[in-house]
Design a protein around this motif. Structure first.
Motif, PDB file in Angstrom:
ATOM      1  N   LEU A 121      -2.252   5.082  -3.399  1.00 23.48           N
ATOM      2  CA  LEU A 121      -3.043   4.167  -2.581  1.00 23.48           C
ATOM      3  C   LEU A 121      -2.200   3.498  -1.503  1.00 23.48           C
ATOM      4  O   LEU A 121      -2.663   3.299  -0.369  1.00 23.48           O
ATOM      5  N   ALA A 122      -0.967   3.136  -1.840  1.00 22.07           N
ATOM      6  CA  ALA A 122      -0.091   2.515  -0.844  1.00 22.07           C
ATOM      7  C   ALA A 122       0.216   3.482   0.289  1.00 22.07           C
ATOM      8  O   ALA A 122       0.175   3.115   1.474  1.00 22.07           O
ATOM      9  N   ARG A 123       0.515   4.737  -0.056  1.00 18.80           N
ATOM     10  CA  ARG A 123       0.810   5.724   0.983  1.00 18.80           C
ATOM     11  C   ARG A 123      -0.431   6.037   1.821  1.00 18.80           C
ATOM     12  O   ARG A 123      -0.347   6.201   3.037  1.00 18.80           O
ATOM     13  N   PHE A 124      -1.598   6.123   1.176  1.00 17.80           N
ATOM     14  CA  PHE A 124      -2.826   6.376   1.919  1.00 17.80           C
ATOM     15  C   PHE A 124      -3.126   5.226   2.867  1.00 17.80           C
ATOM     16  O   PHE A 124      -3.510   5.446   4.029  1.00 17.80           O
ATOM     17  N   SER A 125      -2.979   3.991   2.399  1.00 20.22           N
ATOM     18  CA  SER A 125      -3.275   2.833   3.240  1.00 20.22           C
ATOM     19  C   SER A 125      -2.387   2.805   4.470  1.00 20.22           C
ATOM     20  O   SER A 125      -2.861   2.514   5.584  1.00 20.22           O
TER      21      SER A 125
END
Length: 243
Positions: A121-125
């Motif tokens: 989720l952090a990388r996607f955001s």
């Protein structure tokens, strides 16, 4: 005696964040190709605008309406493809993943899915934020008005639903066969409707604001639901094992 180091969390080296060690069996960091893809988009858009200025026949806003729609569509398509590719990577390389479970760098089994979900989720955001900023900048280069850029931002916001596609039962893959075709079909249908509406200025600002609010709430509920399903599933590594 110093406190133990949490090897499964993102660590900082010289002030920069680094990929958690246990995810490195998946290859490069998630969405590592986003910058190159966006750089190509920037070069293409700048070249198109320069060509329009050199020709001197009409304004960029009037002549590049279809181009702006294509750019916005390309960004949405790219976000979808990169997201599903990252999810697919988590199903592969099972031999290496079994070794991860035996290494000190791996979280405990009950924390594995939570750590993997936070990382994805952090990388996607970060990738989504970068793509959205670059898209708005390129639309401006291609002659978009302020209102059009706001509508395009609302369309980019709808792409946040893809975050839920990353949150799966990676141990058994029970979600992938159903979720991917459904999201692709729904996303393609929404894009076919939203992109032309955003570029052509259809509907007033209040309609767009209410749609953005409703979409944000719906997306948040969907991602939260997928998060709960993932953290309650069997540990992700070794992926593909049958339980």
């Amino acid at each position: 005696m110093s406190a133990p180091v949490r090897l499964h969390s993102e660590i900082r080296i010289n002030g920069q964040r680094r990929q958690p060690p246990f995810t490195r069996v998946l290859g490069p960091a998630a969405f590592s190709g986003a910058r190159s893809w966006l750089a190509v988009l920037v070069v293409v858009c700048v070249a198109i605008r320069v060509l329009i200025e050199v020709q001197g026949t009409g304004t960029a806003h009037a002549r590049l309406t279809m181009t702006r729609a294509l750019v916005l569509s390309a960004v949405l398509f790219g976000l979808a493809m990169m997201t599903f590719n990252e999810a697919a990577r988590c199903y592969g390389r099972t031999a290496e993943q079994r070794l991860v479970r035996l290494s000190p760098a791996a979280p405990m089994a009950r924390e594995l899915n939570r750590a993997l979900a936070r990382y994805l989720l952090a990388r996607f955001s970060a990738m989504w934020a970068l793509a959205s900023v670059v898209t708005l900048a390129m639309l401006w280069v291609l002659g978009a008005t302020g209102g059009e850029m706001l509508r395009a931002l609302a369309v980019c916001g709808a792409a946040l639903v893809l975050a839920g596609a990353l949150l799966r039962d990676y141990a058994r893959g029970v979600v992938a066969d159903r979720l991917q075709p459904l999201l692709l079909a729904a996303g393609a249908g929404a894009a076919l409707f939203l992109v032309p509406a955003a570029v052509r200025g259809q509907f007033d600002g209040q309609v767009w604001a209410w749609c953005a609010l409703a979409g944000t709430i719906g997306i948040a509920l969907f991602v939260w639901r997928r998060w709960r399903c993932m953290v309650q599933a069997a540990p992700a590594f070794p992926a593909g094992s049958k339980r």
